[in-house]
Write an enzyme that holds these catalytic residues in place. Sequence first.
Site, PDB file in Angstrom:
ATOM      1  N   ARG A  56     126.558 -37.820 108.390  1.00 32.80           N
ATOM      2  CA  ARG A  56     125.190 -37.050 108.669  1.00 32.80           C
ATOM      3  C   ARG A  56     124.300 -37.622 109.776  1.00 32.80           C
ATOM      4  NH1 ARG A  56     121.453 -37.490 105.632  1.00 32.80           N
ATOM      5  NH2 ARG A  56     122.429 -39.474 104.531  1.00 32.80           N
ATOM      6  N   LYS A 198     125.380 -30.498 102.515  1.00 30.21           N
ATOM      7  CA  LYS A 198     123.781 -31.176 102.071  1.00 30.21           C
ATOM      8  C   LYS A 198     122.833 -30.436 102.367  1.00 30.21           C
ATOM      9  CE  LYS A 198     125.314 -34.964 100.059  1.00 30.21           C
ATOM     10  NZ  LYS A 198     125.216 -35.175  98.862  1.00 30.21           N
ATOM     11  N   HIS A 217     120.771 -35.356  92.104  1.00 27.01           N
ATOM     12  CA  HIS A 217     121.889 -35.733  92.785  1.00 27.01           C
ATOM     13  C   HIS A 217     122.626 -36.792  92.007  1.00 27.01           C
ATOM     14  CE1 HIS A 217     123.609 -38.189  96.577  1.00 27.01           C
ATOM     15  NE2 HIS A 217     124.315 -37.069  96.015  1.00 27.01           N
ATOM     16  N   SER A 235     125.595 -45.310  96.577  1.00 28.43           N
ATOM     17  CA  SER A 235     127.252 -45.441  96.960  1.00 28.43           C
ATOM     18  C   SER A 235     127.397 -46.745  96.540  1.00 28.43           C
ATOM     19  CB  SER A 235     127.399 -45.288  98.357  1.00 28.43           C
ATOM     20  OG  SER A 235     128.609 -45.610  98.823  1.00 28.43           O
ATOM     21  N   LYS A 239     129.455 -44.677  90.074  1.00 23.29           N
ATOM     22  CA  LYS A 239     129.087 -43.390  89.665  1.00 23.29           C
ATOM     23  C   LYS A 239     130.328 -42.602  89.502  1.00 23.29           C
ATOM     24  CE  LYS A 239     127.398 -40.217  92.116  1.00 23.29           C
ATOM     25  NZ  LYS A 239     126.466 -39.114  93.235  1.00 23.29           N
ATOM     26  N   THR A 240     131.218 -42.687  90.629  1.00 20.24           N
ATOM     27  CA  THR A 240     132.544 -41.734  90.279  1.00 20.24           C
ATOM     28  C   THR A 240     133.306 -42.322  89.463  1.00 20.24           C
ATOM     29  OG1 THR A 240     132.239 -40.977  92.717  1.00 20.24           O
ATOM     30  CG2 THR A 240     134.602 -40.910  91.733  1.00 20.24           C
ATOM     31  N   ASP A 254     128.397 -34.662  91.948  1.00 16.74           N
ATOM     32  CA  ASP A 254     127.502 -34.756  92.912  1.00 16.74           C
ATOM     33  C   ASP A 254     126.040 -34.058  92.805  1.00 16.74           C
ATOM     34  OD1 ASP A 254     127.138 -36.603  95.191  1.00 16.74           O
ATOM     35  OD2 ASP A 254     127.039 -34.822  96.322  1.00 16.74           O
ATOM     36  N   ARG A 319     137.005 -38.825 103.975  1.00 16.33           N
ATOM     37  CA  ARG A 319     136.598 -37.928 102.949  1.00 16.33           C
ATOM     38  C   ARG A 319     137.836 -36.953 102.671  1.00 16.33           C
ATOM     39  NH1 ARG A 319     131.224 -38.378 100.026  1.00 16.33           N
ATOM     40  NH2 ARG A 319     130.134 -39.516 101.442  1.00 16.33           N
TER      41      ARG A 319
END
Length: 528
Positions: A56, A198, A217, A235, A239-240, A254, A319
């Site tokens: 981003r 986003k 989020h 990050s 979490k994942t 997400d 990604r």
Amino acid sequence: MNSVEMMNELNTLLSGNNIKEQLTVPELVEKATSRGEAILTVDGALRANTGKYTGRSPKDKFMVEEASSKDHIDWGSVNRPISSEVFDALYTKVINYLKEKEEVFVFKGFAGADAETRLAIRVVNEYAWHNLFAHNLFIRPTEEEAANHIADFTIVSAPTFHANPAIDGTESETFIMVSLEKKIILIGGTEYAGEMKKSIFGIMNYLLPQQGILSMHCSANVGEKGDTTLFFGLSGTGKTTLSADANRKLVGDDEHGWSDNGVFNIEGGCYAKTINLSAEKEPEIYNAIRFGTVLENVVVDEETRIPDYDDETPTQNTRAAYPITNIDNIVLPSVAGHPNTIIFLTADAFGVLPPISKLTKEQAMYHFISGFTSKTPGTERGVVEPEPAFSTCFGSPFLPLPATVYAEMLGKKIDEHNVNVFLVNTGWTGGSFGTGTRMKLSYTRAMVNAAIEGKLNDVPTEKDAFFGLAIPTSIEGVPTELLNPRNAWADKDAYDIKATQLAGMFHENFKKFGEVAEDIATKGAPLV
């Protein structure tokens, strides 16, 4: 230019002979490869490179300052104002630019799995692979829904159109501009597809709270008994990894909304990091990469077309974008009941936060606003020792409204639904980064599972002296000496110094929220 005039310009573009609307996945793959936008991998995924922009561009993101919304926006370094005149002029240039293209691709779909509150979106793309990205990440309509689709918001994306800052009023050649009044998101000068995802999340973060819905989020999963758990974390916090549980079904990975009916996924797909991806470590993501998946910036062997997920030459931010249906163990439609448990994940490189602690409502609101984790040496250039990283509500780049709006909604929902909230430190124990060790994943899983199963709701706890956190005194499968972090340090004085230091960082960070958050700070902040 008013909204009607702007829509007329868009409709003129969309009525052109170069418009390719609602193409199928095979058609978009064919277009992307024949146009030289991307290549196929051995698994059938579409690999595209995004040039110099591999993430981003927050400094190039703007919101149009408009009478209908300007008093609601939390203006600052995240939400930067720009005039309607600048937006309108650039919009006309981009529309005219796309009119001259041989082909322009349009996707119609939705954001929000809750049919009552979903946002109808239209995505207009210069690139076929960007349109496939939109197809994968947003919610795909049925034939009937597509036929009757009327867009609430439109993304217009022209990555090869480069702004001239001196003329166009931008910071650089790149721009991501949002007009809430005209319901247009304008993107140019960047090939990074994540800007589309986003931007829509930012729109939902503005619209949903006005309907009494908390936008979040986070990831979400559901157990066999219908119990729902939310996982918040920046990050590197796990979490994942922790939300992907073979014994629980994934709602989404997400972005979610929490309404009076329960939790719903905002997206229709997953945008997973692939650096160091392997079938052993993350089988769900690895096996989801197949025909129709979009890979961004992944290095691929030119002859064998085998991806090398360990190669970070282009970027660490490689990604994979795929429909959520590429994951086997999911909930469809992507909705669930009210959460029973909320997990805040942090990777504390200072090694002073407990591996798990139960939070009061006020502490939950405080740590939600704080959104703490740590940057560690090696993760970013110039980071030579652990540094605190605070991201408001675990998603500050995407929040148009003041942080307290989201925190107060969270507190209200915790009360209404009697939700248990836990802070889980997946970082270091027995010392800071460099002397201590990273908490074992098996221990973290045992603690998280105990929290989800309700085993920590009414157990004996002791209060942490620095942060005021309630620490369980015993958890099956976890060494007792690890539960209170001070006990895990050989040098207790060194722990006290480091804990005082981190508590001070929390206090300093919270000052930016001002008097409106004073009550939250009084009841939920660290004790020192």
